[in-house]
Scaffold this motif. Structure first.
Motif: not given
Length: 240
Positions: A105-107, A145-148, A173-175
């Protein structure tokens, strides 16, 4: 793959003048002669005519011959736009491709794969043990990533024709990767159970040996596509 430029009689256009065993080319004439007799070739513009020296004209003829040969010898195929659950984004003129997919659902999973960037030689096995087998190498960067805006988990992997190997695991860290971020230990030195668990983590997300096999086939085709693109680009530049 055929040599890029086969400077031989059979590869030159039939219009090249031969006299017995002697090749009569303008390039063998005195420099003063052809400087005052430039070869005339019409440019891309219909309103102007461009004059090219015999040097440039010779390069263009060779490039055209090579383009024709490579196109007929093994023309590249249209690259696939997907594999399994991944979308595949080709990068024309660049040395990598990008793959994306969602997992759960979130990756969000992003992969950047290089063209062939190395190889290793292994002794041949079986009945024919003379010589060596060459295995080509592809580098993979796998970001999960798990969410924007969330932190991510990054993997540096080696894709071989017969499987995938994890080289590094690090935090994003972040993107982005921080300039002085710790890149984690050498995976080969970790406990075998932990190494296996990390591989299973990626395999559950489709980053596995089947993906490696797909990428090797994909890059063989891309290698031919980029060769033809390069030949055409160089020819167009000389013709300008």
């Amino acid at each position: 793959m055929a040599p890029l430029f086969r400077i031989s009689r059979k590869c030159l256009p039939s219009s090249f003048p031969f006299s017995g065993n002697r090749l009569c080319l303008p390039l063998l004439q005195p420099l003063r002669h052809f400087l005052h007799s430039p070869t005339q070739i019409r440019s891309h513009s219909s309103e102007t005519t461009k004059f090219l020296s015999p040097f440039d004209s010779n390069i263009i003829r060779i490039l055209r011959t090579e383009l024709e040969y490579q196109t007929q010898y093994a023309p590249p195929q249209e690259p696939p736009a997907s594999f399994s659950f991944f979308s595949v984004e080709d990068r024309p003129g660049e040395q990598y491709v990008r793959l994306r997919r969602k997992f759960g659902e979130k990756e969000d999973i992003n992969i950047e794969a290089t063209m062939f960037d190395g190889c290793v030689s292994d002794p041949k096995t079986g009945d024919d043990t003379d010589g060596e087998d060459t295995r080509l190498h592809i580098s993979l960067l796998v970001d999960i990533y798990k969410g924007e805006g969330s932190d991510g988990l990054g993997f540096v992997c080696s894709a071989w024709p017969d499987g995938l190997e994890i080289m590094k695991v690090y935090m994003l860290h972040g993107n982005k990767l921080l300039p002085k971020a710790h890149m984690g230990p050498n995976i080969r030195k970790l406990d075998p159970k932990l190494r296996k668990a990390l591989h299973q983590y990626l395999e559950a997300r489709g980053v596995d040996g089947e993906l490696s096999v797909f990428l090797h086939h994909y890059m063989v085709n891309k290698d031919r596509t980029e060769l033809l693109r390069w030949l055409e680009t160089v020819k167009s530049f000389v013709e300008m």
